[in-house]
Scaffold this motif. Structure first.
Motif, PDB file in Angstrom:
ATOM      1  N   VAL A 116       0.832  -1.203   0.000  1.00 15.03           N
ATOM      2  CA  VAL A 116       0.000   0.000   0.000  1.00 15.03           C
ATOM      3  C   VAL A 116       0.867   1.253   0.000  1.00 15.03           C
ATOM      4  N   LYS A 117       1.980   1.197   0.757  1.00 12.44           N
ATOM      5  CA  LYS A 117       2.859   2.368   0.829  1.00 12.44           C
ATOM      6  C   LYS A 117       3.448   2.697  -0.532  1.00 12.44           C
ATOM      7  N   ILE A 118       3.748   1.676  -1.323  1.00  9.47           N
ATOM      8  CA  ILE A 118       4.307   1.928  -2.658  1.00  9.47           C
ATOM      9  C   ILE A 118       3.297   2.672  -3.517  1.00  9.47           C
ATOM     10  N   ALA A 119       2.036   2.279  -3.402  1.00 15.82           N
ATOM     11  CA  ALA A 119       1.010   2.973  -4.175  1.00 15.82           C
ATOM     12  C   ALA A 119       0.874   4.422  -3.698  1.00 15.82           C
ATOM     13  N   TYR A 120       1.145   4.641  -2.417  1.00 19.36           N
ATOM     14  CA  TYR A 120       1.030   5.988  -1.845  1.00 19.36           C
ATOM     15  C   TYR A 120       2.261   6.840  -2.145  1.00 19.36           C
ATOM     16  N   HIS A 121       3.274   6.199  -2.741  1.00 23.64           N
ATOM     17  CA  HIS A 121       4.551   6.892  -2.968  1.00 23.64           C
ATOM     18  C   HIS A 121       4.397   8.189  -3.749  1.00 23.64           C
ATOM     19  N   GLN A 122       3.446   8.232  -4.707  1.00 22.52           N
ATOM     20  CA  GLN A 122       3.301   9.451  -5.509  1.00 22.52           C
ATOM     21  C   GLN A 122       2.851  10.645  -4.678  1.00 22.52           C
ATOM     22  N   HIS A 123       2.387  10.391  -3.444  1.00 22.59           N
ATOM     23  CA  HIS A 123       1.994  11.503  -2.569  1.00 22.59           C
ATOM     24  C   HIS A 123       3.013  11.701  -1.444  1.00 22.59           C
ATOM     25  N   VAL A 124       4.185  11.092  -1.587  1.00 18.91           N
ATOM     26  CA  VAL A 124       5.180  11.159  -0.512  1.00 18.91           C
ATOM     27  C   VAL A 124       5.584  12.608  -0.274  1.00 18.91           C
ATOM     28  N   SER A 125       5.820  12.947   1.014  1.00 18.63           N
ATOM     29  CA  SER A 125       6.018  14.355   1.347  1.00 18.63           C
ATOM     30  C   SER A 125       7.500  14.714   1.464  1.00 18.63           C
ATOM     31  N   TYR A 126       8.397  13.723   1.441  1.00 18.86           N
ATOM     32  CA  TYR A 126       9.825  14.069   1.576  1.00 18.86           C
ATOM     33  C   TYR A 126      10.567  13.639   0.317  1.00 18.86           C
ATOM     34  N   ASN A 127      11.760  14.222   0.109  1.00 24.09           N
ATOM     35  CA  ASN A 127      12.519  13.859  -1.086  1.00 24.09           C
ATOM     36  C   ASN A 127      13.571  12.787  -0.782  1.00 24.09           C
ATOM     37  N   MET A 128      14.264  12.361  -1.833  1.00 25.91           N
ATOM     38  CA  MET A 128      15.201  11.247  -1.701  1.00 25.91           C
ATOM     39  C   MET A 128      16.289  11.533  -0.677  1.00 25.91           C
ATOM     40  N   LEU A 129      16.827  12.762  -0.690  1.00 25.98           N
ATOM     41  CA  LEU A 129      17.941  13.055   0.208  1.00 25.98           C
ATOM     42  C   LEU A 129      17.502  13.067   1.668  1.00 25.98           C
ATOM     43  N   SER A 130      16.280  13.541   1.946  1.00 26.55           N
ATOM     44  CA  SER A 130      15.787  13.479   3.335  1.00 26.55           C
ATOM     45  C   SER A 130      15.726  12.038   3.799  1.00 26.55           C
ATOM     46  N   GLY A 131      15.365  11.142   2.871  1.00 30.35           N
ATOM     47  CA  GLY A 131      15.318   9.728   3.208  1.00 30.35           C
ATOM     48  C   GLY A 131      16.697   9.181   3.483  1.00 30.35           C
TER      49      GLY A 131
END
Lengths: 255, 310
Positions: free
Chosen positions: A99-114
């Motif tokens: 489910v989280k993968i499907a929600y990825h397009q609404h993710v609020s942080y960018n790659m570097l924050s991760g």
């Protein structure tokens, strides 16, 4: 207002006409069924609507925008979500990760924050975890959140497919045989669920199904397809008594 | 913030203890320089194996050009340090960035290929990089390029720890999950709004970046870099480590890199047996643990915690 307009849509695979000259119009908030015998071209239509196939003729208009040739992932961002006839879950991942993968397009942080584990990452992940669990709760899968998707029983895998599609926050949901392989009780529950999610999420739903009790039970309008040609459309009652539909399903002799 | 939670603090503590013990033994001459070199090589190979795992194990793309990216990192950092008199840090960063740039450039066209074709294309590109440096007389060419040794065990160890932390953080973030979804089912990933090409290139670029970083550490540790070091056999060795540890397991790659590097070092006196033994290890592994030592599971520190309490 028409959410989706399909105009003279055709698809041929080197000579084989899978779909020809299909006209279809789906209004916002409708629940429309798409039925037809095996090999009638139903899934091909889904594949064109989601950009997997490029139609060989005609046009698709979604929310007033022509979407032929738009890549699949962009259509998902525009608000078209789908489930698959042959289940395509991310099997080696847990239910909640699906489910989280499907929600990825609404993710609020960018790659570097991760990568650097900045506060934005923890905020975003917490939010995502909650949202994903909410979706799982709707489909009573929250107690299976940490199980691998491939280890779920068949009926739950089907439900997870719908949960995953909903997590992309679509406006148009395409369900490809959601009741396949379910027993009558499960199908009835699914029917309730489909009605409920449509209201709850303001969805427009297009549904392919072989289970006539489900199609006739929930759909407001039905399109019938045979050998890639739209042979009838109308309300469930009109379809039930349409001689061409009966012919397509049962053969000429039966009439 | 929550970065310094109990779990991460314990991890940091374990790293410091490992580092401290080895450093203590080295200062007291309990570890001779040859073993020390092996330990630095273990660090370098851990970075290489984990970065290869990002591409192959997590994103599911069978790329075989890792030695090429390592070479770019090594030579470009040497270029900065030796030819431009730059600092070591500048050299390492430049080497890694150039490798990442090359990775992105190579990834954009080749990642449209699938399976075997991608493997062949990346294999070829790795060889092109090697032959390029072989003919580059400005950077030593066929005789090799000598670089002063400015990196020691401390540098290698902490750069390794940082790299593994960054890569595992990436894989355990939403963007990392997007990469994994490409491996799991590309069609479904696309339908869920994942731009699969973008995430393949992202994983590939990141893998190249850390391969370049490993190459830069190698160049500044080894006194001499030579194009022959970065042949396709090196790429296979790295892939072997990943497969040994388990595709899709970060800690697996760490273990795999450690085991194979130590076996190689132990067989340094019998070079003719080296590849035989490695092949034998791989065959035995394929028979008894086809998914690698750890499969796609991660080694957890939980058991250490229980031991400490008890």
């Amino acid at each position: 207002m028409a959410l989706l307009t399909v105009d003279k849509l055709s698809m041929s695979f080197s000579g084989l006409k899978a779909v020809s000259n299909l006209d279809m119009e789906i209004n916002e908030g409708e629940l429309v069924g798409l039925i037809g015998p095996n090999g009638a071209g139903k899934t091909t239509i889904f594949n064109m609507l989601t950009g997997v196939y490029l139609p060989t003729g005609g046009s698709i208009t979604f929310q007033g925008k022509k979407t032929n040739g738009v890549p699949t992932y962009k259509l998902s961002h525009l608000g078209i979500a789908r489930t698959f006839q042959n289940i395509r879950l991310f099997g080696d991942l847990t239910v909640i990760e699906n489910v989280k993968i499907a929600y990825h397009q609404h993710v609020s942080y960018n790659m570097l924050s991760g990568m650097f584990r900045l506060p934005a990452f923890y905020r975003g992940e917490k939010d995502m975890e909650e949202k994903a669990l909410d979706f799982l709760k709707i489909f009573s899968l929250d107690d299976k959140a940490q199980e691998l998707a491939k280890n779920l029983p068949y009926g739950q895998q089907r439900r997870l497919e719908i949960a995953r599609a909903l997590a992309t926050k679509p406006s148009l949901l395409l369900l490809d045989e959601p009741a396949a392989g379910m027993n009558p009780q499960e199908t009835r529950n699914l029917m309730e669920l489909i009605r409920w999610i449509r209201k709850e999420f303001n969805l427009t739903i297009l549904l392919i199904e072989h289970d006539m009790s489900l199609v006739m039970g929930v759909c407001e309008r039905i399109y019938v397809l045979d050998y890639g040609i739209n042979i009838a459309h109308g309300t469930p009652d009109e379809i039930k008594s349409n001689p061409r539909v009966i012919e397509a399903y049962l053969g000429e002799e039966a009439i | 913030m929550k970065l310094f939670n109990v779990k991460n603090l314990i991890r940091l503590l374990v790293l410091m203890v490992v580092y401290g013990i080895i450093q203590y033994l080295f200062i007291n001459k309990a570890i001779n320089p040859f073993y020390m070199m092996t330990l630095v090589l273990v660090c370098i190979y851990i970075i290489l194996a984990v970065s290869q795992n990002i591409i192959t194990g997590f994103t599911g793309q069978l790329a075989l050009g890792h030695a090429g990216f390592m070479a770019i990192g090594a030579y470009m950092s040497a270029l900065v340090v030796v030819r431009m008199q730059g600092s070591l840090v500048a050299g390492i960063i430049f080497g890694a960035l150039m490798a990442a740039a090359a990775g992105m450039l190579i990834g954009l066209p080749t990642l449209r290929l699938r399976g075997d074709y991608l493997a062949i294309a990346t294999l070829g590109l790795g060889e092109i990089v090697r032959i390029f440096f072989l003919n580059m007389d400005y950077l030593g060419g066929a005789t090799g390029f000598s670089v002063p040794k400015t990196i020691d065990w401390t540098w290698a160890f902490w750069l390794m720890a940082l790299s593994v932390f960054l890569m595992s953080s990436f894989i355990n973030s939403s963007h990392g999950r997007a990469c994994i979804s490409v491996r799991e089912n590309e069609i479904a990933a696309e339908a869920m709004g994942i731009n699969t090409t973008k995430y393949k290139v992202m994983a590939f670029t990141m893998g190249a970046f850390f391969a370049g970083l490993a190459g830069a550490i190698y160049a500044n540790y080894m006194y001499l870099i030579h194009p022959g070091t970065f042949s396709f056999l090196k790429s296979f060795e790295i892939l072997a480590m990943v497969v040994l540890g388990g595709l899709g397991s970060i800690t697996g790659s760490v273990v795999g890199a450690g085991v194979l590097t130590i076996i190689s070092a132990g067989l340094a006196d019998y070079p003719e047996f080296r590849m035989v033994i490695i092949a034998l290890v791989m065959i035995i592994l394929m028979v008894y643990r086809p998914n690698g030592l750890l499969g796609n599971k991660e080694l957890k520190l939980d058991f250490l915690r229980i031991k400490k309490k008890g």
